[in-house]
Design an enzyme around this catalytic site. Sequence first.
Site, short mmCIF file in Angstrom:
data_model
loop_
_atom_site.label_atom_id
_atom_site.label_comp_id
_atom_site.label_asym_id
_atom_site.label_seq_id
_atom_site.Cartn_x
_atom_site.Cartn_y
_atom_site.Cartn_z
N ASP A 86 0.82 -1.22 0.00
CA ASP A 86 0.00 0.00 0.00
C ASP A 86 0.85 1.27 0.00
O ASP A 86 1.96 1.27 0.53
CB ASP A 86 -0.90 -0.03 1.25
CG ASP A 86 -2.04 0.96 1.15
OD1 ASP A 86 -2.32 1.45 0.04
OD2 ASP A 86 -2.65 1.25 2.20
N ASN A 122 -10.78 -2.67 -6.02
CA ASN A 122 -9.90 -1.79 -6.81
C ASN A 122 -10.44 -1.47 -8.22
O ASN A 122 -9.96 -0.54 -8.86
CB ASN A 122 -8.48 -2.36 -6.92
CG ASN A 122 -7.68 -2.23 -5.64
OD1 ASN A 122 -6.77 -3.02 -5.36
ND2 ASN A 122 -8.00 -1.24 -4.82
C1 FPP Z 1 -2.15 -0.04 -3.32
O1 FPP Z 1 -1.62 1.28 -3.25
C2 FPP Z 1 -1.60 -0.72 -4.48
C3 FPP Z 1 -2.34 -1.28 -5.50
C4 FPP Z 1 -3.81 -1.26 -5.54
C5 FPP Z 1 -1.67 -1.90 -6.66
C6 FPP Z 1 -0.53 -2.82 -6.33
C7 FPP Z 1 0.19 -3.15 -7.56
C8 FPP Z 1 1.52 -3.23 -7.67
C9 FPP Z 1 2.46 -3.08 -6.54
C10 FPP Z 1 2.19 -3.40 -9.00
C11 FPP Z 1 2.09 -4.67 -9.72
C12 FPP Z 1 2.14 -5.90 -8.96
C13 FPP Z 1 2.67 -7.05 -9.45
C14 FPP Z 1 2.36 -8.32 -8.76
C15 FPP Z 1 3.55 -7.08 -10.63
P1 FPP Z 1 -2.58 2.52 -3.42
O2 FPP Z 1 -2.71 2.83 -4.87
O3 FPP Z 1 -3.89 2.23 -2.74
O4 FPP Z 1 -1.83 3.66 -2.70
P2 FPP Z 1 -2.51 4.92 -1.97
O5 FPP Z 1 -3.22 4.38 -0.78
O6 FPP Z 1 -1.32 5.76 -1.61
O7 FPP Z 1 -3.41 5.59 -2.96
#
Ligand code: FPP
Length: 244
Positions: free
Chosen positions: A21, A69
């Site tokens: 996250d 998501n």
């Molecule tokens: C949460 O951070 C992250 C995600 C919803 C996406 C996770 C994806 C990856 C790390 C990249 C690809 C993964 C693989 C397995 C290749 P957020 O966007 O909710 O962060 P925020 O809370 O700061 O908005």
Amino acid sequence: MEKAELPHFDVLPQHVAIIMDGNGRWAKSRNLPRTEGHKVGGRVFRMICDYAADLGIKYLTFYAFSTENWKRPQQEVDAIMDLFRDYLFEMEDRKAENEERGYNIRFIGEKTGMPEDILNLFGTVEGDSEKQNKTHINIAVNYGGRKEIVHSVKEIALKVAAGEISADDINEEMISDNIYTAGQPDPDLIIRPSGEYRLSNFLTWQSAYSEFWYSDILWPDFTKEDFNKALEEYSKRHRRFGGI
Ligand code: FPP
């Protein structure tokens, strides 16, 4: 990394699960598009995956995309799907190396709603690695913990309806045997960076006895040292509460 250079922990968790996250906030703080945060987050995911495997952690679960998501802007969803594609192609290319490392890769989550080409790639990567047993890597995509429990209950209900078992036979083990992580131990340690203190529908069934480690660090900034800190704290907690 040479084994000698690796840190030693008195107690090592068998299964570590991570909520990746803070990608969006990391990007925003640098005036970059949110997708840049996911891109860097994807690199950190690869690095921690290899590092944890080198340390000898046998099961790893990463939360990459939740059933919630999909509510994000289409452009962001598309960019994350492209990152999955990049990773899946890379895993195909890295087949020999993954075999050597003993990676068994499993994608856990709802298959419905996922792009067809990604589902096919999931199948290829899972098929290529299914016989390996050194490090099990679960990547939660289109995953929701409550949906997973519903999925398990439906599987059991089918057996009841078919007369294979009676309702009285249903027990905890049966639920565990029908969730996506069937056959694997529950996570000993769940790591959540980015200053959030919730589970967000991650491993709802499996987390009943998990230890939690939280940190303000945003996932793209997460380092091996942060991972070590989580393991160090886990080993202390374990020493305090485990055993006699
Ligand atoms: C949460 O951070 C992250 C995600 C919803 C996406 C996770 C994806 C990856 C790390 C990249 C690809 C993964 C693989 C397995 C290749 P957020 O966007 O909710 O962060 P925020 O809370 O700061 O908005």
